[in-house]
Write a protein that holds these residues in place. Structure first.
Motif, short mmCIF file in Angstrom:
data_model
loop_
_atom_site.label_atom_id
_atom_site.label_comp_id
_atom_site.label_asym_id
_atom_site.label_seq_id
_atom_site.Cartn_x
_atom_site.Cartn_y
_atom_site.Cartn_z
N THR A 156 0.83 -1.20 0.00
CA THR A 156 0.00 0.00 0.00
C THR A 156 0.86 1.25 0.00
O THR A 156 0.52 2.25 -0.64
CB THR A 156 -0.93 0.02 1.23
OG1 THR A 156 -1.67 -1.20 1.27
CG2 THR A 156 -1.89 1.19 1.18
N GLY A 157 1.98 1.19 0.72
CA GLY A 157 2.86 2.34 0.85
C GLY A 157 2.67 3.07 2.16
O GLY A 157 2.71 4.30 2.22
N LEU A 158 2.46 2.29 3.23
CA LEU A 158 2.25 2.87 4.56
C LEU A 158 3.46 2.58 5.46
O LEU A 158 4.10 1.54 5.32
CB LEU A 158 0.98 2.29 5.20
CG LEU A 158 -0.34 2.62 4.50
CD1 LEU A 158 -1.49 1.94 5.21
CD2 LEU A 158 -0.58 4.12 4.45
N PRO A 159 3.76 3.50 6.39
CA PRO A 159 4.84 3.23 7.36
C PRO A 159 4.37 2.21 8.39
O PRO A 159 3.15 2.01 8.55
CB PRO A 159 5.07 4.62 7.98
CG PRO A 159 3.78 5.35 7.81
CD PRO A 159 3.16 4.82 6.55
N LEU A 216 -3.79 9.99 -4.51
CA LEU A 216 -5.18 9.58 -4.29
C LEU A 216 -5.35 8.08 -4.46
O LEU A 216 -6.05 7.42 -3.66
CB LEU A 216 -6.11 10.33 -5.26
CG LEU A 216 -6.28 11.83 -5.03
CD1 LEU A 216 -7.14 12.44 -6.12
CD2 LEU A 216 -6.90 12.10 -3.66
N LEU A 217 -4.71 7.51 -5.47
CA LEU A 217 -4.86 6.08 -5.73
C LEU A 217 -4.11 5.23 -4.71
O LEU A 217 -4.42 4.05 -4.54
CB LEU A 217 -4.41 5.75 -7.15
CG LEU A 217 -5.34 6.27 -8.24
CD1 LEU A 217 -4.78 5.97 -9.62
CD2 LEU A 217 -6.74 5.67 -8.10
N THR A 218 -3.13 5.81 -4.04
CA THR A 218 -2.50 5.11 -2.92
C THR A 218 -3.53 4.88 -1.81
O THR A 218 -3.56 3.82 -1.16
CB THR A 218 -1.31 5.90 -2.37
OG1 THR A 218 -0.30 6.00 -3.39
CG2 THR A 218 -0.70 5.23 -1.15
N GLY A 219 -4.41 5.88 -1.61
CA GLY A 219 -5.51 5.71 -0.66
C GLY A 219 -6.50 4.66 -1.11
O GLY A 219 -7.00 3.87 -0.31
#
Length: 500
Positions: free
Chosen positions: A396-399, A435-438
């Motif tokens: 997703t690309g989250l820490p 936005l698409l990462t969300g």
């Protein structure tokens, strides 16, 4: 006659002088022949030895590429191939992908029981890695085509490993048809470039200079045709249709390899190719084309993934969306974006192999075929559940995982490029990517939701093997380390790229 003899002598000297840079490829070819030969024997002991021979060959090549030194400096082989930091780092990634594929195959029950074609399977993995190495080193359009076709042919056969299955046969047939179409279109575009420039060496000054005087519209058309072949390898829109069916029909070790190796090599070829257009008349058109492809790939990959009910197809469209992010990263012209792209590719390697290993364990041990099949599995097997969450958060690309750092570097480079150029295209792509990462969170979170918050299905009392647990930890560890210390990898990449 004397002149011909002199030319022949000079050519042979050039071949002998540049052959050293192909030592990794020669080593892969040697182990390929060894595996094919040993597979002819019926001895069960030899059959069990085959994957370990493949691992030995791939690990030897990885060590050779990490240490370097097999040739001095950056060298060319007949203006067809180049040995530089980019190709060397790409070779390390491809060797690692091959090693991970063999390790996953050793944990795959059906592949382990495979008797007919066992050596052929591991030999094809080596040939595919060899083709990926040649893609990363190629600076000649014809050499690029041959390298891509080497990878494609190996991929077609690997897809059909379980050819008795209707699903695998259908996937293989679709893959071949799409591959043949994109290869023909790409070759046609390459012929245009040869007509414009009189050379196939697309990194030469003569090639770039000739593009300046060529008709901009024709150059754009040729670029579209050539990019079609590259987009097929990275599963970018509109050449992504093969991905869901192949991901659904092939064995999971092969799927994990397809989601990383060809994608990484395709991005490196694209990187070398598009840098020649920065001064060309058609630069704005090529930039617009890449921008449209990046936007379409991001939209199709992320939005289509929302509606998937099977984990394989969900991850297939996830892979398409990551191709969109990589195309976005390639648009950051004028910035120091090479290190960011290689960092993202490295993180993608560990994320994808990790999540596909989770899926392999879930399928083989618990018969999971749909998202609902994960129901309650995280509570029965918390180790598997936690690992799945780690990989999915990173995708997703989250820490606090390296997937976040990979996307942050890409977004930072695109913002820097926008600040320098004022291009509204870059700004629009940057906003769209964020936005698409969300949006990605909504489909990635489905698996953890079923793992921990849905009722328990009947999963029995099966246990995860120690080797599977260790392999899951191996893939997860770099994702944690590279979030807290990304400079460890970034500094090493920069030193490698600047070596002469």
């Amino acid at each position: 006659m004397n002149e011909q003899a002199v030319n022949l002598s000079q050519t042979l000297d050039a071949i002998m002088g540049g052959a050293g840079m192909l030592l990794p490829e020669f080593l892969l070819a040697f182990f390929f022949l060894l595996l094919v030969t040993l597979d002819l024997f019926k001895s069960p002991a030899l059959k069990r030895l085959l994957p370990w021979l493949a691992l030995t060959g791939l690990f030897s090549v990885l060590v050779l590429q990490v240490l370097g030194g097999y040739t001095s400096g950056n060298g060319y082989f007949l203006n067809l191939l180049v040995k530089d930091g980019l190709a060397r780092y790409g070779g390390m990634l491809f060797s690692a992908a091959g090693i991970f594929t063999v390790l996953m195959s050793l944990q795959h029950k059906r592949l382990e029981k495979l008797q007919e074609g066992r050596g052929e399977f591991y030999a094809l993995v080596l040939i595919l890695v060899l083709g990926l190495n040649l893609m990363a080193k190629s600076v000649n359009l014809l050499m690029v085509f041959l390298a891509i076709e080497t990878v494609s042919i190996a991929s077609y056969i690997l897809t059909l490993t379980f050819k008795e299955e209707k699903r695998a046969m259908e996937a293989g047939l679709k893959y071949i048809l799409y591959g043949a179409l994109s290869a023909g279109v790409m070759l046609y575009g390459m012929s245009f470039f040869y007509g414009f420039t009189g050379t196939l060496d697309y990194t030469s000054q003569a090639f770039a200079f000739s593009l300046l005087s060529a008709d901009g519209m024709l150059v754009t058309v040729a670029a579209i045709l050539v990019l079609a072949g590259f987009f097929f390898k990275i599963s970018a829109v509109p050449f992504h249709f093969w991905a869901p069916d192949v991901y659904q029909g092939a064995s999971l070790p092969v799927v994990a390899l397809f989601s990383t190796g060809p994608k990484m090599a395709g991005v490196l070829v694209l990187y070398r190719f598009v840098t020649n257009f920065t001064d060309a008349v058609a630069f704005a058109d090529v930039q617009l084309l890449l921008g449209i492809a990046a936007a379409a790939t991001l939209l199709v990959g992320n939005l289509t993934a929302l509606w998937q009910r099977t984990p394989r197809r969900l991850l297939a469209y996830s892979s398409v969306s990551h191709a969109g992010f990589l195309l976005l990263a390639l648009l950051a012209f004028g910035t120091d974006y090479t290190s960011s792209i290689l960092f993202y590719l490295t993180v993608l390697l560990f994320m994808n192999f990790g999540i596909f290993l989770v899926l392999q364990v879930a399928e083989e041990q618990y018969g999971v075929q749909t998202l609902e099949g994960f129901a309650g599995l995280g509570r029965i097997q918390p180790y598997l559940g936690v690992m799945a969450v780690l990989y999915l958060l990173s995708l997703t690309g989250l820490p606090p995982l390296a997937g976040f750092m990979g996307k942050l570097l890409v977004f930072s480079n695109v913002w820097e490029a926008y600040s320098m150029s004022g291009s509204l295209l870059l700004l629009a792509l940057l906003v769209l990517g964020i936005l698409l990462t969300g949006v990605a969170l909504f489909y990635y979170i489905k698996i953890p939701f079923y793992l921990f918050f849905k009722g328990n299905q009947s999963h029995g009392n099966l246990v995860i093997s120690l080797s599977d647990k260790l392999l899951l930890a191996l893939f997860a560890l770099p994702l944690l380390v590279l979030f807290f210390k990304p400079d460890l990898l970034l500094n090493w990449i920069e030193r490698l790229l600047t070596q002469t």
